[in-house]
Design a protein around this motif. Structure first.
Motif, PDB file in Angstrom:
ATOM      1  N   THR A 160       0.772  -1.193   0.030  1.00  0.00           N
ATOM      2  CA  THR A 160       0.024  -0.027   0.045  1.00  0.00           C
ATOM      3  C   THR A 160       0.845   1.246  -0.117  1.00  0.00           C
ATOM      4  O   THR A 160       2.126   1.224  -0.573  1.00  0.00           O
ATOM      5  CB  THR A 160      -1.054   0.106   1.170  1.00  0.00           C
ATOM      6  OG1 THR A 160      -0.348  -0.236   2.326  1.00  0.00           O
ATOM      7  CG2 THR A 160      -1.897  -1.342   1.102  1.00  0.00           C
ATOM      8  N   SER A 189      -4.658   2.429   3.243  1.00  0.00           N
ATOM      9  CA  SER A 189      -3.424   1.766   4.163  1.00  0.00           C
ATOM     10  C   SER A 189      -2.267   2.203   3.923  1.00  0.00           C
ATOM     11  O   SER A 189      -1.810   2.641   3.081  1.00  0.00           O
ATOM     12  CB  SER A 189      -3.742   0.367   3.686  1.00  0.00           C
ATOM     13  OG  SER A 189      -2.784  -0.458   4.151  1.00  0.00           O
ATOM     14  N   THR A 219      -1.223  -1.900   6.317  1.00  0.00           N
ATOM     15  CA  THR A 219      -2.180  -1.950   7.631  1.00  0.00           C
ATOM     16  C   THR A 219      -3.361  -2.189   7.345  1.00  0.00           C
ATOM     17  O   THR A 219      -3.623  -2.127   6.367  1.00  0.00           O
ATOM     18  CB  THR A 219      -1.978  -0.562   8.227  1.00  0.00           C
ATOM     19  OG1 THR A 219      -2.432   0.377   7.379  1.00  0.00           O
ATOM     20  CG2 THR A 219      -0.569  -0.053   8.620  1.00  0.00           C
ATOM     21  N   ILE A 222      -7.331   1.757   7.469  1.00  0.00           N
ATOM     22  CA  ILE A 222      -7.234   2.776   6.621  1.00  0.00           C
ATOM     23  C   ILE A 222      -7.166   4.226   7.211  1.00  0.00           C
ATOM     24  O   ILE A 222      -7.957   4.339   8.098  1.00  0.00           O
ATOM     25  CB  ILE A 222      -8.276   2.655   5.212  1.00  0.00           C
ATOM     26  CG1 ILE A 222      -9.440   2.756   5.606  1.00  0.00           C
ATOM     27  CG2 ILE A 222      -7.600   1.479   4.542  1.00  0.00           C
ATOM     28  CD1 ILE A 222     -10.570   2.740   4.339  1.00  0.00           C
ATOM     29  N   GLU A 282      -7.075  -0.140   0.284  1.00  0.00           N
ATOM     30  CA  GLU A 282      -7.184  -1.029   1.221  1.00  0.00           C
ATOM     31  C   GLU A 282      -7.152  -2.548   1.007  1.00  0.00           C
ATOM     32  O   GLU A 282      -6.893  -2.965  -0.187  1.00  0.00           O
ATOM     33  CB  GLU A 282      -8.616  -0.898   2.079  1.00  0.00           C
ATOM     34  CG  GLU A 282      -9.798  -1.262   1.122  1.00  0.00           C
ATOM     35  CD  GLU A 282     -11.142  -1.039   1.857  1.00  0.00           C
ATOM     36  OE1 GLU A 282     -11.386  -0.737   3.174  1.00  0.00           O
ATOM     37  OE2 GLU A 282     -12.215  -0.726   1.278  1.00  0.00           O
ATOM     38  N   TYR A 288      -5.394  -9.723   4.640  1.00  0.00           N
ATOM     39  CA  TYR A 288      -4.620  -9.042   5.824  1.00  0.00           C
ATOM     40  C   TYR A 288      -3.938 -10.734   6.437  1.00  0.00           C
ATOM     41  O   TYR A 288      -2.946 -10.606   6.590  1.00  0.00           O
ATOM     42  CB  TYR A 288      -5.203  -8.228   6.549  1.00  0.00           C
ATOM     43  CG  TYR A 288      -4.654  -8.032   7.813  1.00  0.00           C
ATOM     44  CD1 TYR A 288      -3.864  -6.800   7.700  1.00  0.00           C
ATOM     45  CD2 TYR A 288      -4.640  -8.588   9.100  1.00  0.00           C
ATOM     46  CE1 TYR A 288      -3.147  -6.386   8.942  1.00  0.00           C
ATOM     47  CE2 TYR A 288      -3.980  -7.973  10.056  1.00  0.00           C
ATOM     48  CZ  TYR A 288      -3.101  -6.962   9.831  1.00  0.00           C
ATOM     49  OH  TYR A 288      -2.459  -6.333  11.004  1.00  0.00           O
TER      50      TYR A 288
END
Length: 315
Positions: A160, A189, A219, A222, A282, A288
């Motif tokens: 990101t 993100s 991450t 966001i 994101e 994730y």
């Protein structure tokens, strides 16, 4: 079994983080092609007993014949490809071909962007919101890797927005109280270059496990532009305002960055930040989860990084 790696952009943001991670790999050879050997030598980790061997080769990865010779000479089995620039498409396609012609490369780790480039929906959504060529080129590259019938596997990493991009706004934040990149309120993100480097290292070393997979890196949370400005305000003890997502705001960003990047790349970066005004950057919960498995840990915390950097600026 010891591996022979070839690392592009070894002196870049990711490369500088990656080399120390490869150093403990006893018996490994790390081939570092560069157009500036003296500059690269300055960022190499100091040699230690039982560590990987770093070999600098001066030349241009844009020369397919030269690159292919290096692959064969060192029997390179794993390549890390990180490219950007005006000739990214030509260079990338030539390199993908070189890896196949070398007949020694078994795995490629490619840095893309955090967008789904593999489905019509993902591509259409990107094309409707983004005109930045350094992002759109990833569509062709990923499609080529998917359907090119290459004799090597690949891992595509989709980072990101880098934490370190914020450093470009230091002078503006400290001098004019303005975060000078208009990121908008959709939310992005963020990712630490060290996490990208760790993902590269793990996907190269465990290439069978991560063969032909796409992994987002960044991450889970966001951040809206106003939230980023607030985090920096707290970190440096003064109110920071985000550049507005208006024509004037984007124009101001482009004018500020052109002296450092040149007019073509300055417009490229403007087109990229303009896209953040209309779409979120994101990842899904499943993406994730895959990232955490690849990294072997949670990604670095953006807010903690801001606090540390802000404290160092105040010192």
């Amino acid at each position: 079994m010891p591996q022979n790696f070839l690392i592009t952009a070894a002196s870049g943001n990711i490369g500088r983080e990656l080399l120390p991670l490869l150093q403990p790999l006893e018996g490994a050879r790390v081939i570092l092609p560069t157009s500036n050997a003296s500059r690269l030598e300055k960022v190499l980790p100091p040699p230690i007993d039982g560590s990987a061997e770093f070999i600098i080769e001066e030349g241009s990865i844009r020369d397919p014949s030269w690159l292919q010779q290096q692959l064969v000479k060192y029997e390179v089995d794993t390549v890390f490809l990180c490219l950007t620039g005006q000739d990214e498409l030509f260079t990338t396609m030539n390199i993908l071909d070189c890896l196949a012609r070398s007949k020694v490369v078994k795995h490629l780790v490619y840095i893309s962007a955090c967008v789904d480039f593999t489905t019509p929906k993902g591509v259409q959504e990107l094309l409707s919101h983004c005109s930045a060529g350094h992002i759109l080129v990833k569509i062709i590259t990923e499609q080529k890797l998917l359907y090119g019938n290459f004799p090597y596997t690949w891992t595509i990493l989709r980072p990101t927005l880098f934490f370190s991009n914020d450093l470009r706004t230091k002078r503006s934040m400290l001098g004019a109280n303005v975060y000078s990149e208009p990121l908008g309120e959709m939310g992005v993100s963020r990712v630490a270059p060290s996490d990208i480097a760790l993902a590269v290292k793990n996907s190269m070393v465990n290439n069978e496990k991560w063969a032909n997979k796409h992994v987002c890196v960044g991450t889970k949370q966001i951040y809206k532009g106003s939230e980023i400005a607030e985090l920096w305000s707290k970190a440096i003890g003064k109110e920071i305002k985000m550049l507005p997502i208006t024509e004037e705001g984007f124009e101001s960003f482009e004018k500020r960055i052109v002296p450092f990047t040149g007019p073509e790349q300055g417009r490229e970066l403007r087109l990229m930040v303009e896209s953040f005004a209309s779409r979120k950057l994101e990842m899904t919960s499943e993406e994730y989860k895959d990232q955490v498995e690849l990294l072997g840990k949670e990604p670095e915390c953006y807010e903690t990084w801001i606090q540390k950097v802000g404290a160092s600026w105040q010192e």
